[in-house]
Scaffold this motif. Structure first.
Motif, PDB file in Angstrom:
ATOM      1  N   ASP A 275      -2.313  77.791  16.867  1.00 36.27           N
ATOM      2  CA  ASP A 275      -1.559  78.488  15.826  1.00 36.27           C
ATOM      3  C   ASP A 275      -2.383  78.760  14.570  1.00 36.27           C
ATOM      4  N   GLY A 276      -3.678  78.509  14.619  1.00 41.48           N
ATOM      5  CA  GLY A 276      -4.543  78.752  13.471  1.00 41.48           C
ATOM      6  C   GLY A 276      -4.786  77.540  12.615  1.00 41.48           C
ATOM      7  N   GLY A 277      -4.053  76.451  12.856  1.00 41.89           N
ATOM      8  CA  GLY A 277      -4.294  75.196  12.154  1.00 41.89           C
ATOM      9  C   GLY A 277      -5.364  74.381  12.855  1.00 41.89           C
ATOM     10  N   VAL A 278      -5.488  73.110  12.458  1.00 41.59           N
ATOM     11  CA  VAL A 278      -6.494  72.235  13.050  1.00 41.59           C
ATOM     12  C   VAL A 278      -5.884  70.868  13.332  1.00 41.59           C
ATOM     13  N   LEU A 279      -6.543  70.124  14.213  1.00 40.15           N
ATOM     14  CA  LEU A 279      -6.252  68.721  14.452  1.00 40.15           C
ATOM     15  C   LEU A 279      -7.429  67.896  13.956  1.00 40.15           C
ATOM     16  N   ILE A 280      -7.128  66.812  13.258  1.00 44.61           N
ATOM     17  CA  ILE A 280      -8.161  65.939  12.700  1.00 44.61           C
ATOM     18  C   ILE A 280      -8.042  64.567  13.362  1.00 44.61           C
ATOM     19  N   PHE A 281      -9.183  64.027  13.807  1.00 43.94           N
ATOM     20  CA  PHE A 281      -9.235  62.716  14.449  1.00 43.94           C
ATOM     21  C   PHE A 281     -10.107  61.796  13.594  1.00 43.94           C
ATOM     22  N   GLY A 282      -9.700  60.551  13.450  1.00 44.60           N
ATOM     23  CA  GLY A 282     -10.492  59.603  12.681  1.00 44.60           C
ATOM     24  C   GLY A 282      -9.822  58.253  12.640  1.00 44.60           C
ATOM     25  N   TYR A 283      -9.822  57.634  11.481  1.00 45.77           N
ATOM     26  CA  TYR A 283      -9.118  56.355  11.323  1.00 45.77           C
ATOM     27  C   TYR A 283      -8.677  56.202   9.880  1.00 45.77           C
ATOM     28  N   GLY A 284      -7.702  55.344   9.697  1.00 42.75           N
ATOM     29  CA  GLY A 284      -7.172  55.101   8.365  1.00 42.75           C
ATOM     30  C   GLY A 284      -6.698  53.667   8.230  1.00 42.75           C
ATOM     31  N   THR A 285      -6.567  53.232   6.993  1.00 43.15           N
ATOM     32  CA  THR A 285      -6.093  51.879   6.701  1.00 43.15           C
ATOM     33  C   THR A 285      -4.628  51.942   6.288  1.00 43.15           C
ATOM     34  N   ARG A 286      -3.810  51.131   6.928  1.00 44.37           N
ATOM     35  CA  ARG A 286      -2.392  51.096   6.584  1.00 44.37           C
ATOM     36  C   ARG A 286      -2.197  50.372   5.254  1.00 44.37           C
ATOM     37  N   GLN A 287      -0.954  50.352   4.808  1.00 47.09           N
ATOM     38  CA  GLN A 287      -0.674  49.877   3.459  1.00 47.09           C
ATOM     39  C   GLN A 287      -1.048  48.420   3.231  1.00 47.09           C
ATOM     40  N   ASP A 288      -1.002  47.574   4.279  1.00 48.62           N
ATOM     41  CA  ASP A 288      -1.361  46.169   4.054  1.00 48.62           C
ATOM     42  C   ASP A 288      -2.864  45.994   3.860  1.00 48.62           C
ATOM     43  N   GLY A 289      -3.636  47.022   4.188  1.00 49.12           N
ATOM     44  CA  GLY A 289      -5.069  47.021   3.907  1.00 49.12           C
ATOM     45  C   GLY A 289      -5.906  46.102   4.755  1.00 49.12           C
ATOM     46  N   SER A 290      -5.335  45.511   5.820  1.00 47.61           N
ATOM     47  CA  SER A 290      -6.076  44.496   6.571  1.00 47.61           C
ATOM     48  C   SER A 290      -6.910  45.069   7.706  1.00 47.61           C
ATOM     49  N   THR A 291      -6.409  46.087   8.409  1.00 46.10           N
ATOM     50  CA  THR A 291      -7.106  46.644   9.564  1.00 46.10           C
ATOM     51  C   THR A 291      -6.999  48.166   9.547  1.00 46.10           C
ATOM     52  N   THR A 292      -7.829  48.793  10.390  1.00 48.02           N
ATOM     53  CA  THR A 292      -7.762  50.252  10.519  1.00 48.02           C
ATOM     54  C   THR A 292      -7.030  50.627  11.806  1.00 48.02           C
ATOM     55  N   SER A 293      -6.425  51.805  11.793  1.00 51.58           N
ATOM     56  CA  SER A 293      -5.739  52.364  12.959  1.00 51.58           C
ATOM     57  C   SER A 293      -6.337  53.729  13.258  1.00 51.58           C
ATOM     58  N   GLY A 294      -6.295  54.130  14.534  1.00 51.64           N
ATOM     59  CA  GLY A 294      -6.678  55.484  14.876  1.00 51.64           C
ATOM     60  C   GLY A 294      -5.776  56.474  14.163  1.00 51.64           C
ATOM     61  N   SER A 323     -13.188  61.367  18.394  1.00 52.20           N
ATOM     62  CA  SER A 323     -13.121  62.744  18.853  1.00 52.20           C
ATOM     63  C   SER A 323     -11.811  62.951  19.590  1.00 52.20           C
ATOM     64  N   GLY A 324     -11.563  64.198  20.025  1.00 47.05           N
ATOM     65  CA  GLY A 324     -10.349  64.487  20.770  1.00 47.05           C
ATOM     66  C   GLY A 324     -10.388  65.876  21.377  1.00 47.05           C
ATOM     67  N   VAL A 325      -9.470  66.125  22.312  1.00 45.13           N
ATOM     68  CA  VAL A 325      -9.319  67.427  22.947  1.00 45.13           C
ATOM     69  C   VAL A 325      -7.833  67.723  23.095  1.00 45.13           C
ATOM     70  N   VAL A 326      -7.504  69.010  23.309  1.00 45.09           N
ATOM     71  CA  VAL A 326      -6.126  69.433  23.536  1.00 45.09           C
ATOM     72  C   VAL A 326      -6.045  70.105  24.899  1.00 45.09           C
ATOM     73  N   MET A 327      -5.035  69.729  25.690  1.00 45.82           N
ATOM     74  CA  MET A 327      -4.837  70.311  27.008  1.00 45.82           C
ATOM     75  C   MET A 327      -4.027  71.608  26.910  1.00 45.82           C
ATOM     76  N   ASP A 328      -4.022  72.382  27.998  1.00 42.41           N
ATOM     77  CA  ASP A 328      -3.185  73.577  28.044  1.00 42.41           C
ATOM     78  C   ASP A 328      -1.716  73.227  27.865  1.00 42.41           C
TER      79      ASP A 328
END
Length: 746
Positions: A275-294, A323-328
């Motif tokens: 649709d002209g947008g993008v998908l972003i893959f990475g990681y982030g830290t939740r509010q408790d700040g203890s660990t990262t999540s995909g 990284s990541g991919v999108v299927m049909d």
């Protein structure tokens, strides 16, 4: 029936259509996964890692990465290639003269067949890295290689093809001579033929309000711009946020996107959405700040977040996507690594998400120690390949690792909690009609059935889909490896096995996204024997005919094995499943009537795909961002998508012919529809020619379905097909003449 194309006209039509598509390209990917999992490792005595992979199976697979120093030579970049049957065809070290270390982390396959990889290099007696880009051929021959950089520190993390055909490479630049050592994203435009930088100094881009920022990935847009993704440092908390920026063709900023606020956050990869947008893959830290999540985020074409999901691999730990991919189908696959707090070792990780970001399933490869997955792709036959690094069995240190998942992987489709308790079907005895069950499953459902045999028996389990695509698995009582059948669509599932006395289990698994209904048949009987006529008929087929049979089975959703013209056990099983679906004796050998039936069914299957491709081409031509090119009379002759790989577009010739469908590498290639007035040829187009299977329609009515290809100087019916022009269908075999070689009632 005038349904063959004019031999004098069609080559001109297709050649004209092929010639007008210079520089037009767009991406497409394929479908769901699979049951079989295969691990392969590089065999180097030195530690190495694969950082990027290409899954174009015309050349096999290609991966790039880096290899540690052996104490004499410096660390070097590596190129690894397997041929189409999995044999290692190339394992090559690449470096620059006078280099201490070289690494490649991004890979791009060009339409011309060569590859471009980017990374970085450090030279002797130099304190900083330079971007390093190389173009090479499938045999390892270097076309060109170039260093990009200046007095600072530059690393390239991506290589993509721009809308105008140039290369865009880049990543991070740090100017050590500047106060507080700021970092910025940087990118260059390169001439793909020579590697020369069109902007030698590169273009620097910094995040708004951020002293340090950098790019990790990029995707080219159809309008000539690009979206870059990476990180920006929040100086107030001395940690990073995930960051993306859209840049117009003139280098000005269109939008910026940022997510974080707690702990460390990073955007490792960005890919385009339809649709002209993008998908972003990475990681982030939740509010408790203890660990990262995909982290997976869908960002619209104006930079607004459509949705953002944090994904965890399991127990509390650090989880990251690279990284990541999108299927049909629209499903999203993310790859990365996970490390639980209670463990020292990291493990490769794959997760499957729906189009809305809902987590469907995930898999951790805890059987591969010290592992992570950096890159993924999907082959033409729907296998998932992911590349990374891990400890190979018996090896010392870590090595490049490739994991292959076969189509329709159950672990990614149906959570085990969805399987109901088993239903007892009683005893299965030879000489009886067998047992038949009809069942409707809820979305993501599964049903298990147990049965008993008293003496050793050959057992057939047949699943006939009524609605939806259900798969089948047989679990023998002796704890042997389960036997599965994962054909697709309306194809029958067939499992054959000789089982010992005892109680055995059969399982049917429905699709995750919709309800399904099927008939399940269990029989105990000897295998049906082929007729002498069927054996004699098959002996007359040349290799190309055998390949066409295998391809026809594939179009109908069956798995005949490698389409190489060699009929194996997998081919026989696919033929028997097709015969079960057709209601004829399941011998594994095609009679003449079976061959006509296969051609007729495959022709209609190809036409359904051709209609879908034509519809997509029509929509692409109607889109606001459609690419239009006109001739000297200002008549539009090309209208549709623009980008690398497969595109969908419409093309018209001065004589009134219209082609709607798929293009690849500047030529009509794939599925589509060619029309001349009210006459249409819908199905497979291979490199600008009708080849494979399809149908002919006139005024919306199908008059022929079956095989087609080159005939004389033109194209038309070729091989087996069914003529529907008259009240009574006629089966026909065509070769070079203007009339069929053989016609029989069908």
């Amino acid at each position: 029936m005038d349904n063959a194309l004019d031999p004098k006209m069609l080559p001109r039509v297709l050649l004209f259509i092929a010639a007008v598509a210079v520089g037009i390209f767009c991406a497409a990917q394929s479908a769901v996964f699979a049951q079989g999992v295969e691990h392969r490792f590089s065999q180097s005595e030195r530690s190495d890692a694969f950082r990027a992979i290409s899954t174009d199976m015309r050349d096999g697979l290609v991966a790039v990465g880096g290899r540690d120093s052996d104490g004499q030579d410096g660390a070097k970049a590596i190129v690894y290639r397997e041929d189409t049957i999995g044999h290692v065809a190339l394992e090559l070290d690449i470096s620059q003269q006078n280099a201490v270390s070289t690494t490649l982390v991004a890979l791009l396959r060009l339409a011309e067949g060569d590859y471009v990889a980017s990374g970085w290099v450090r030279l002797h007696e130099v304190e900083f890295d330079d971007c390093f880009v190389v173009r090479f051929r499938t045999d390892g021959q270097i076309v060109w290689k170039i260093n990009l950089g200046g007095p600072g520190h530059e690393r390239c993390y991506f290589a993509v093809r721009g809308a105008t055909g140039d290369l865009i490479v880049g990543g991070r630049r740090e100017r050590k001579e500047e106060a507080r050592q700021p970092a910025r994203g940087v990118y260059w435009h390169l001439n793909p033929e020579t590697g020369a930088a069109l902007d030698p100094s590169g273009r620097e881009v910094g995040a708004t309000g951020g002293r340090r920022s950098a790019f990790q990935s990029a995707v080219a847009l159809m309008d000539g711009g690009a979206v870059f993704a990476g990180w920006v440092t929040d100086d107030t908390r001395h940690a990073d946020d995930a960051w993306a920026i859209s840049v117009r063709p003139d280098g000005t900023t269109h939008w910026e996107w940022r997510d974080g606020g707690v702990g460390m956050n990073l955007a490792n990869a960005v890919i385009a959405r339809s649709d002209g947008g993008v998908l972003i893959f990475g990681y982030g830290t939740r509010q408790d700040g203890s660990t990262t999540s995909g982290l997976v985020a869908a960002v619209g074409r104006e930079g607004k977040t459509d949705w953002l999901k944090f994904v965890d691999a399991g127990d509390i730990g650090d989880d990251k996507f690279f990284s990541g991919v999108v299927m049909d189908s629209g499903q999203i696959i993310a790859v990365g690594g996970t490390k639980e707090k209670s463990e020292r070792s990291e493990h490769g990780w794959i997760a499957q998400l729906g189009q809305d970001g809902a987590v469907l399933t995930s898999r951790v490869f805890d059987d591969v120690a010290e592992s992570r997955l950096y890159s993924a792709g999907v082959t033409a036959d729907q296998r998932l390949l992911a590349a990374g690094v891990g400890e190979r069995p018996g090896g010392k240190g870590r090595n490049g690792w490739i994991v292959t998942l076969e189509p329709a992987w159950p672990d990614l489709r149906t959570p085990k909690a969805m399987v109901s308790t088993s239903t007892d079907l009683g005893k299965l005895q030879a000489g009886t009609k067998g047992i038949k069950v009809t069942k409707t499953l809820a979305p993501g459902g599964a049903e298990r059935y147990s049965f008993e045999i008293i003496t050793p028996q050959r057992v057939e389990a047949v699943l006939l889909p009524v609605d939806g695509d259900s798969d089948l698995a047989l679990m023998p009582s002796d704890d042997a490896v389960p036997i599965s059948s994962n054909n697709s669509g309306e194809a029958a599932e067939l499992i054959e096995a000789t089982l010992p006395p005892g109680r055995h289990m059969i399982e049917a698994v429905g699709p995750a996204e919709s309800p399904s209904k099927f008939h399940l048949i269990l029989r105990a009987r000897p295998a049906a024997s082929p007729s002498s006529d069927a054996i004699s008929l098959e002996a007359t087929w040349e290799e190309d005919e055998r390949k066409l049979v295998e391809h026809g089975l594939e179009l109908l959703g069956y798995d005949p094995g490698d389409p190489d013209g060699i009929f194996t056990g997998a081919t026989r099983s696919a033929v028997r499943a097709f015969q079960e679906r057709s209601g004829v004796p399941a011998t594994g050998w095609l009679s003449e009537r079976d061959r006509f039936g296969l051609a007729f069914a495959a022709g209609n299957a190809a036409a359904a795909l051709g209609d879908a491709a034509a519809l997509r081409a029509t929509r692409a031509a109607e889109a606001p961002d459609a690419v239009k090119q006109s001739n000297s009379d200002n008549d539009t002759w090309f209208n549709g998508e623009f980008g690398p790989g497969i595109v969908h577009a419409i093309s018209r010739t001065a004589r009134g012919w219209t082609y709607r469908g798929q293009w690849q590498e500047r030529i009509p290639n794939g599925m589509g529809a060619l029309a001349d007035g009210d006459r249409e040829w819908i199905g497979e187009i291979v490199e600008g020619s009708m080849q494979g299977y399809g149908v002919f329609r006139s005024r919306g009515k199908t008059l022929y379905a079956g095989e087609w290809g080159r005939r004389g100087k033109g194209f038309g019916h070729m091989g087996y097909g069914v003529n529907l022009a008259n009240k009574a269908p006629v089966a026909e075999i065509w070769s070079e003449g203007e009339v069929p070689d053989r016609s029989i009632p069908y």
